[in-house]
Design a protein around this motif. Structure first.
Motif, PDB file in Angstrom:
ATOM      1  N   GLY A 130       0.787  -1.198  -0.041  1.00  0.00           N
ATOM      2  CA  GLY A 130       0.059   0.047   0.046  1.00  0.00           C
ATOM      3  C   GLY A 130       0.935   1.217  -0.045  1.00  0.00           C
ATOM      4  O   GLY A 130       1.962   1.289  -0.176  1.00  0.00           O
ATOM      5  N   TRP A 131       0.162   2.553   0.119  1.00  0.00           N
ATOM      6  CA  TRP A 131       0.877   3.677   0.114  1.00  0.00           C
ATOM      7  C   TRP A 131      -0.102   4.456   1.238  1.00  0.00           C
ATOM      8  O   TRP A 131      -1.445   4.530   1.185  1.00  0.00           O
ATOM      9  CB  TRP A 131       0.770   4.405  -1.114  1.00  0.00           C
TER      10      TRP A 131
ATOM     11  N   GLN B 180       4.605   9.144   5.085  1.00  0.00           N
ATOM     12  CA  GLN B 180       5.183   8.794   4.279  1.00  0.00           C
ATOM     13  C   GLN B 180       6.813   8.698   4.531  1.00  0.00           C
ATOM     14  O   GLN B 180       7.875   8.790   3.722  1.00  0.00           O
ATOM     15  CB  GLN B 180       5.341   9.595   2.940  1.00  0.00           C
ATOM     16  N   SER B 181       7.206   8.255   5.706  1.00  0.00           N
ATOM     17  CA  SER B 181       8.506   8.258   6.404  1.00  0.00           C
ATOM     18  C   SER B 181       8.954   6.821   5.963  1.00  0.00           C
ATOM     19  O   SER B 181      10.005   6.534   5.800  1.00  0.00           O
ATOM     20  CB  SER B 181       8.393   8.326   7.915  1.00  0.00           C
TER      21      SER B 181
ATOM     22  N   THR C  93      14.937   7.828   2.966  1.00  0.00           N
ATOM     23  CA  THR C  93      14.794   9.082   2.735  1.00  0.00           C
ATOM     24  C   THR C  93      13.164   9.258   2.407  1.00  0.00           C
ATOM     25  O   THR C  93      12.485   8.371   1.897  1.00  0.00           O
ATOM     26  CB  THR C  93      15.472   9.642   1.537  1.00  0.00           C
ATOM     27  N   ALA C  94      12.591  10.391   2.861  1.00  0.00           N
ATOM     28  CA  ALA C  94      11.162  10.876   2.692  1.00  0.00           C
ATOM     29  C   ALA C  94      11.309  11.808   1.495  1.00  0.00           C
ATOM     30  O   ALA C  94      11.936  12.202   1.079  1.00  0.00           O
ATOM     31  CB  ALA C  94      10.666  11.439   4.155  1.00  0.00           C
TER      32      ALA C  94
ATOM     33  N   THR D  48      10.587   5.208  -6.281  1.00  0.00           N
ATOM     34  CA  THR D  48      11.120   5.551  -4.993  1.00  0.00           C
ATOM     35  C   THR D  48      10.410   6.517  -4.766  1.00  0.00           C
ATOM     36  O   THR D  48      10.782   6.993  -3.331  1.00  0.00           O
ATOM     37  CB  THR D  48      12.518   6.111  -5.607  1.00  0.00           C
ATOM     38  N   SER D  49       9.462   7.347  -5.142  1.00  0.00           N
ATOM     39  CA  SER D  49       8.511   8.244  -4.572  1.00  0.00           C
ATOM     40  C   SER D  49       7.195   8.073  -5.327  1.00  0.00           C
ATOM     41  O   SER D  49       7.096   7.466  -6.280  1.00  0.00           O
ATOM     42  CB  SER D  49       9.356   9.942  -4.642  1.00  0.00           C
TER      43      SER D  49
END
Length: 375
Positions: free
Chosen positions: A306-307, A312-313, A334-335, A358-359
């Motif tokens: 999920g997300w 979002q840490s 990394t955030a 990655t993001s």
């Protein structure tokens, strides 16, 4: 109209989620949160993401997606291969595809992928042990043919969900020939996932029009179609499902809600079918998405990718403990945290792969990304 987006979960608004038979409890401090580890997937050209991942065992896995996307411009297909020690890029320079949407494989000579073309039609790819090669099928090159997802069994039979002639369908390979099966008896349906439970039992998920938006769609093929009742929601799409039997089906997706500016995140949707009705289950967080679900060696639903928009840490998962789903976090980094599109079991082990980017933003410098848990 196709309702799939580059980032499936980054749209929508909040809506209520009912209690279900297997509520989620947050367990952020569990030692299992350290079990997931990032595994470098180098070499992708931003913006890039891996949409789906499949494993034949601990020494062989495939992951596919897209790279080189900038704004509204189309990117190109991306494929990676796991050899037991590292991910490497697979050369796709001989192909002309804007992205690869799904992959399935059980051994080095039985892997398949589907994608989006730069021109018309929809491509079907087969792994030859070294690279991906385009293969023919009925309807190849036709502009209204779409191949959306693929599943392959240990008997070598292949099942693809997509559309032809304006209707959602299954395309089946029996080892000798391809055949389009009867249309799904649902108007205005989109299919996003096909799951093989047994050689004669295939499940699909997606969404269907409900007049003012769309509802979650789950159906079974066992020689004829059985369409389960729609999963109610405000613009709800089912990205993936897991079936342990006709009376034990889990479906995950994202509810886009009503209105809101472009890019507004939706809410995660988790539902269970008990053979009679769907029950919505709390996901443990309220803003974000659920994108993939995987079963374990015993065939029970085990992990959900999920997300969590509100935290979002780290990457976010749900893990099943008996009749309870627990929120589990991925490795520290990394955030913002990676956005996961898929999760899959590694056959012959107690481990799992996940894949994504990655993001959450489908723009440079976002690259392809994978995580793995050993137990």
């Amino acid at each position: 109209m196709r309702r799939r987006r580059f980032v499936a979960g980054a749209i929508g608004a909040l809506s209520g989620i009912g209690l279900g038979p297997a509520p989620v409890r947050a367990d952020e401090a569990t030692p299992r949160a350290q079990g997931w580890q990032a595994v470098p997937a180098p070499g992708s050209t931003p913006a890039a993401q891996l949409r789906r991942i499949a494993a034949a065992g601990s020494q062989l896995a495939w992951a596919v997606g897209e790279e080189g996307r900038a704004g509204s411009s189309q990117g190109r297909g991306l494929a990676m291969l796991w050899n037991g020690g590292a991910w490497t890029r697979t050369d796709l320079s001989h192909l002309d595809h804007t992205r690869l949407s799904d992959v399935a494989g059980v051994c080095s000579t039985a892997a398949w992928s589907v994608g989006r073309p730069a021109g018309s039609g929809s491509p079907l790819l087969r792994w030859d042990g070294t690279t991906w090669r385009e293969t023919t099928f009925p309807g190849r090159g036709e502009p209204d043919v779409r191949l959306d997802a693929v599943a392959v069994g240990h008997d070598g039979r292949v099942w693809i969900c997509g559309s032809r002639g304006g209707a959602a369908r299954l395309l089946h390979w029996d080892g000798q020939r391809w055949q389009w099966l009867d249309p799904l008896p649902v108007a205005s349906a989109n299919l996003y996932r096909v799951v093989l439970r047994s050689p004669g039992e295939v499940w699909v998920s997606g969404d269907q029009s409900n007049g003012g938006g769309w509802s979650g769609l789950v159906a079974r093929w066992d020689g004829a179609w059985t369409v389960l009742p729609p999963i109610a929601g405000l613009r709800l799409g089912i990205a993936d499902l897991h079936s342990a039997g006709p009376d034990d089906v889990w479906a995950v997706g994202t509810e886009a809600g009503v209105g809101g500016p472009p890019g507004r995140p939706g809410n995660p949707a988790l539902s269970h079918w008990d053979g009679t009705a769907w029950t919505r289950v709390e996901a443990g967080f309220t803003v974000g998405s659920l994108s993939g679900i995987a079963g374990d060696a015993q065939g029970r639903a085990a992990w959900i990718a999920g997300w969590n928009y509100q935290d979002q840490s780290r990457s976010t998962y749900l893990r099943r403990h008996g009749d309870t789903w627990t929120v589990v976090r991925g490795p520290a980094g990394t955030a913002p945290a990676p956005y996961l599109n898929d999760v899959t079991w590694i056959p012959g082990t107690a481990g799992f792969w996940s894949a994504g980017m990655t993001s959450p933003a489908p723009a440079p410098p976002t690259e392809a990304y994978t995580e793995r848990i050993e137990a």
